[in-house]
Design an enzyme around this catalytic site. Structure first.
Site, short mmCIF file in Angstrom:
data_model
loop_
_atom_site.label_atom_id
_atom_site.label_comp_id
_atom_site.label_asym_id
_atom_site.label_seq_id
_atom_site.Cartn_x
_atom_site.Cartn_y
_atom_site.Cartn_z
N MET A 150 34.47 31.42 37.85
CA MET A 150 35.66 32.23 38.09
C MET A 150 36.85 31.40 38.58
O MET A 150 36.70 30.25 39.00
CB MET A 150 35.36 33.31 39.12
CG MET A 150 34.32 34.32 38.68
SD MET A 150 33.97 35.57 39.94
CE MET A 150 35.48 36.54 39.90
N HIS A 151 38.02 32.02 38.52
CA HIS A 151 39.24 31.58 39.20
C HIS A 151 39.93 30.34 38.62
O HIS A 151 41.08 30.08 38.93
CB HIS A 151 38.99 31.29 40.68
CG HIS A 151 38.21 32.32 41.42
ND1 HIS A 151 38.54 33.66 41.42
CD2 HIS A 151 37.09 32.21 42.21
CE1 HIS A 151 37.68 34.33 42.17
NE2 HIS A 151 36.79 33.48 42.64
N ASP A 202 31.07 34.98 36.16
CA ASP A 202 29.67 34.60 36.36
C ASP A 202 28.95 35.53 37.32
O ASP A 202 27.78 35.86 37.12
CB ASP A 202 29.56 33.14 36.82
CG ASP A 202 30.39 32.80 38.04
OD1 ASP A 202 31.04 33.70 38.62
OD2 ASP A 202 30.39 31.61 38.43
#
EC number: 2.7.1.17
Length: 502
Positions: free
Chosen positions: A80-81, A239
């Protein structure tokens, strides 16, 4: 024979799973790639490494297929991110800034000061943390204005890989929720946040549900991967959302503990209007219309890997854990805090650092190993403690990842969490979740719950040891004091280190 493929784009490697209609992993392939640490706190990757690794893993899966075998669909789980920036020609502008990059402390302060903490939480459900995407965008805007000026679209890691495979730009809600740009409750890009920080909405990809179709494979990708041209491509998810799907966390009251590089405790929510006051993350689920709350330990399995690499490189993890199992609960007064990369939940502190406390002459390597395992698990329990204080009932938790590979660590989770710990027959987590998304998208099942009944089964359940449970309850109180007792020392040490470097 028909299959689906789940692609899990992790921090250290990409893994692809070939899964049949019964949920059995017929074949798997993975490819590692490096992380670049140019400076302290920096963590970046070359997106081309993700693409190359994914194509190679897919080629390995498809190379053994016969003429009467078909892949119906593929989908993705991703770290992520991470900020991926592409220009108007679709070229990557700079290396991707990853989730565990901590350079953006000042940008996080700016977000809170300009937008206001109450407004930020009302819109995005999450506090401003270094790991999120918006602070990374503001950092690039401030420090690399030429790169910012070239921006056409930002993407997250798995979405870039999917873009390279289909030529279509998109992002699913579960990953978009981790950008700090999404109105989580409404499932739309927040015009207020975008306007406040002068980010064009055209920079933001179109939004999809995880099971939505997301484009057709490009001819060159078909040639490079061995996939059939009519293989369907589905959006996929973050995820942690995919880990929840792959752990059957699909209904209210179900929770998951995932221990990988980082550690996650996640609990299903069917409402988007709850308020945890920013103490835990609050994201859209990969299940359409659902949500999940989540706490994060930045260095969970990473703490154990760090410990082994530096203090017992010649031993296997199995040997270390065997030694730990021979020492008493509580490691006879030795405590470890897993803050070696800072901490996310509940402290949101990029400067705090880890510690061993209580060392004396009787402590052996087994004590230190047990203290590391207990410290990681205490950190994860912080999130469960917050959930319970908020009124959630958590008495049954599915455990996946590295922490699910050891009977000792699974029992340790049961004792510290004071909950039943479920080990599934499949420990693939996010990759299996991505495969399940592809299975539902391909019409094998009508919804993810139906798929979970076929794909996932309980292998074993661990119940709390009553004596250990009480010992850990008392020890957790002491563990909670360590942060407040050491945070100022960590800041002083950090300032001292920076003066020496200068």
């Amino acid at each position: 024979m028909n299959y689906v493929i789940g692609i899990d784009l992790g921090t250290s490697a990409v893994k692809a799973l070939l899964v049949n209609r019964n949920g059995q992993v017929v074949k798997e392939a993975s490819r590692p790639y490096p992380v670049m640490h140019e400076k302290t706190g920096y963590s970046e990757q070359n997106p081309e490494d993700w693409v190359t690794g994914t194509y190679e893993a897919l080629q390995e899966l498809t190379s053994s297929l016969t003429g009467d075998e078909k892949i119906d669909g593929i989908s993705f789980s991703g770290q992520m991110h991470g900020l991926v920036m592409i220009d108007h020609d679709g070229a990557v502008i700079r290396p991707a800034i990853l989730w565990n990059d901590t350079r953006t402390t000042l940008e996080c302060r700016e977000i809170v000061e300009v937008l206001g903490q109450d407004q930020l939480l009302a819109l995005t459900k999450n506090p401003a943390l270094e790991g999120f995407t918006l602070p990374k965008m503001l950092w690039v805007k401030k420090h690399e204005p030429e790169n910012w000026g070239r921006l056409s679209q930002f993407m997250l890691p798995k979405d870039y890989v999917r873009y390279r495979m289909t030529g279509e730009v998109a992002m699913d809600l579960s990953d978009a929720a981790g950008t700090l740009l999404l109105n989580v409750e409404k499932g739309k890009w927040s015009k207020e946040v975008l306007r406040t920080f002068q980010i064009e909405e055209t920079h933001c990809p179109p939004l999809l549900f995880s099971t939505d179709e997301a484009g057709l494979l490009l001819p060159e990708v078909v040639a490079l991967t061995g996939l059939q041209a009519d293989t369907k491509v589905y959006a996929g998810g973050a995820d942690n959302a995919c880990g929840a799907i792959g752990s059957s966390v699909l209904n209210e009251g179900m929770s998951m503990c995932s221990i990988g590089t980082s550690g996650v405790v996640l609990s299903y929510e069917d409402r988007g209007d709850l308020d945890f006051n920013g103490k835990v993350h609050y994201f859209n689920h990969g299940v359409p219309g659902a949500y999940y709350t989540m706490g994060v330990t930045l260095a969970a399995g990473d703490s154990l890997s760090w410990y082994k690499r530096n203090f017992a490189p010649e031993l296997s993890f199995e040997t270390l854990i065997e030694e730990a199992a021979k020492t008493p609960a509580g490691a006879e007064g030795l405590l470890f805090t897993p803050y070696i990369s800072g901490e996310r939940t509940p402290h949101s502190d990029a400067v705090i650092r880890g510690s061993f406390i209580g060392m004396d002459q009787r402590h052996s390597r087994g004590h230190f190993t047990r203290a590391v395992l207990e410290g990681i698990t205490f950190s994860l329990y912080e999130s469960i403690h917050i959930f319970r204080e908020g009124g959630k009932k958590i008495d049954r938790i599915v455990s996946i990842g590295g922490g699910a590979k050891s009977d000792f660590w699974l029992q340790l989770q049961a004792d510290i969490f004071n909950a039943e710990i479920v080990k599934l027959n499949s420990e693939q987590g996010p990759g299996m979740g991505a495969a399940m998304i592809a299975a539902v998208g391909s019409g094998w099942f009508t919804h993810l719950n139906e798929c979970a009944k076929r794909f996932l089964n309980e292998e074993k359940v661990y119940v709390p040891n009553m004596e250990n449970k009480e010992s850990y309850k008392n020890l957790f109180y002491i563990y909670q004091q360590v942060y407040n007792q050491t945070k100022e020392l960590s800041r002083m040490l950090n300032d001292s280190k920076e003066r020496v470097v200068k």
